[in-house]
Design an enzyme around this catalytic site. Structure first.
Site: not given
Length: 334
Positions: A98, A137
Site C-alpha cells: 500500500c 502482498k
C-alpha cells in the site's frame, strides 16, 4: 470452500480500504464459493487496542476469508495474527504494497519493500504463533529500486522466513511523486516480472494482481502463475464474479444470476438492519451488480436516492431489482 492446497489461492479478491468491508464480502461470497476474500487492511495498533468485534468481526458465510494486517513490529504483528486466528480467519496477510501517505508515515505498507530483512522478521514472528497460512502482498519495487533486484530480495527473505504465498501487484509504487490514486494506474504494469518470479520459485505459490479486468484475463494469467487477484474489477463490476466458479474451477456458480444472488442476500441485510445497520452501508456495494442490461441505470439511481434514507429497508433493494429486465445473463465476459 473445499479447495485443495493446490488451488487455495487460485482466485482472490483484493483488499481495498473503505471498500472490502464485511458487507461487501458477504455479497461477494454469494457470487463465488471458491474465491478467497480479503479484508481491508487493519493496522496492528487497531487490532491490539481497538474495538476488535467491530474491526475483525465477520459473517460465517464469508469463509474462506483472509485478514490483511499493516504493521512493521514483529511482536505486534505476532499478537495481531494470533488474535486474527482466534477470530476464525483462514489466512493472515501482511501488506507490503500500500502506497498511501498514512502507511508511509506509519512505517508499513510499500515502504517496507526497502527493508526485506524486517519483513522477514515479521513473517517469522507470525509463523511462530499461528497455524494458518501467512502470506505477503507486495509491489515489484518502490521509487528508484530495480524490480529485478528488489522483488527477488523481498521474496527470498520472506520465503526463507516461512511465508506460504506471495501476492504481487505487478507494478512499482512511487512513494515520492505520485498520490495513492496515481499509484494504482500510472506506474506501468509488468506482468512478465511476476512470471519470472514464479519461474524462479516454482515451489512457492505466486499470485498476480494489478489491472486484471475480467475472469477471461485471469484465466490467461493462470498459465504462468498459481493465482490471480482481482481488485477494482471485482468491486466495480461484481457480476463478473458469477463466472469464477464455472470458468476457473469447473464448478457451478452458487446462483443462476444476479437477481438470485441479491434475493439470497436479503436475510443478511434484514439481520444487519435489525442490529441497527443502515441499508446504504450494504447497498453501496451493490451499485455495479448489473451491466449492459435494461434497467441497470434505474437500479443504481434507485439505490443512490432511496437507499441512503435513514428509514430505508429491504423493500428499497427489492424495488431496485424489479427495475432490471429479467433476462440478465449469469455473467458477461469482456
Amino acid at each position: 470452500m473445499n479447495a485443495g492446497a493446490n488451488d487455495r489461492w487460485r482466485f482472490c479478491t483484493a483488499p481495498m480500504m473503505d471498500w472490502t468491508d464485511r458487507h461487501c464480502r458477504a455479497f461477494h461470497r454469494l457470487l463465488s464459493r471458491r474465491a478467497l476474500l480479503y479484508t481491508e487492511m487493519v493496522t496492528t495498533g487497531a487490532v491490539i487496542h481497538g474495538d476488535r468485534k467491530r474491526l475483525l468481526g465477520f459473517d460465517a458465510s464469508e469463509h474462506p476469508v483472509a485478514l490483511q494486517l499493516g504493521g512493521s513490529d514483529p511482536a505486534d504483528l505476532a499478537t495481531s495474527a494470533r488474535i486474527g486466528e482466534d477470530f476464525g480467519y483462514d489466512e493472515i496477510n501482511l501488506n507490503v504494497g500500500c502506497p498511501s501517505d498514512r502507511v508511509k508515515d506509519g512505517r508499513f505498507g510499500a515502504c517496507l519493500m526497502a527493508e526485506p530483512a524486517l519483513v522477514a522478521a515479521c513473517v517469522a514472528a507470525m509463523k511462530r504463533v499461528v497455524k494458518i497460512p501467512v502470506t505477503v502482498k507486495c509491489r515489484t519495487g518502490i521509487d528508484d529500486q530495480d524490480p529485478e533486484v528488489a522483488l527477488d530480495a523481498l521474496a527470498d527473505a520472506v520465503v526463507d522466513a516461512g511465508a506460504d504465498a506471495l501476492i504481487v501487484h505487478a507494478r512499482k509504487a512511487w512513494l515520492n511523486g505520485l498520490s495513492p490514486k496515481e499509484n494504482r494506474d500510472i506506474p506501468p504494469l509488468d506482468y512478465d516480472r511476476v512470471y519470472r518470479l514464479k519461474a524462479r520459485l516454482p515451489q512457492v505459490p505466486v499470485i498476480i494482481n494489478g489491472g486484471i479486468g475480467s475472469i477471461e484475463a485471469a484465466q490467461k494469467h493462470l498459465a504462468h502463475v498459481d493465482g490471480v487477484m482481482l481488485g477494482r474489477a471485482a468491486y466495480q463490476e461484481p457480476w463478473r464474479l458469477l463466472d469464477v466458479d464455472p470458468v476457473l474451477f469447473d464448478e457451478p456458480s452458487p446462483h443462476r444470476d444476479m437477481k438470485d444472488a441479491l434475493a439470497a442476500l436479503e436475510p443478511y441485510i434484514e439481520r444487519q438492519i435489525g442490529q441497527g445497520m443502515r441499508l446504504h452501508a450494504i447497498t453501496r456495494h451493490l451499485v455495479g451488480a448489473y451491466h449492459a442490461v435494461p434497467g441497470a441505470r434505474a437500479f443504481r439511481r434507485h439505490l443512490a436516492e432511496r437507499g441512503v434514507k435513514p428509514e430505508a429497508g429491504i423493500e428499497v433493494l427489492r424495488e431496485a431489482v424489479a427495475m432490471v429486465e429479467a433476462r440478465q445473463p449469469a455473467a458477461v465476459l469482456a
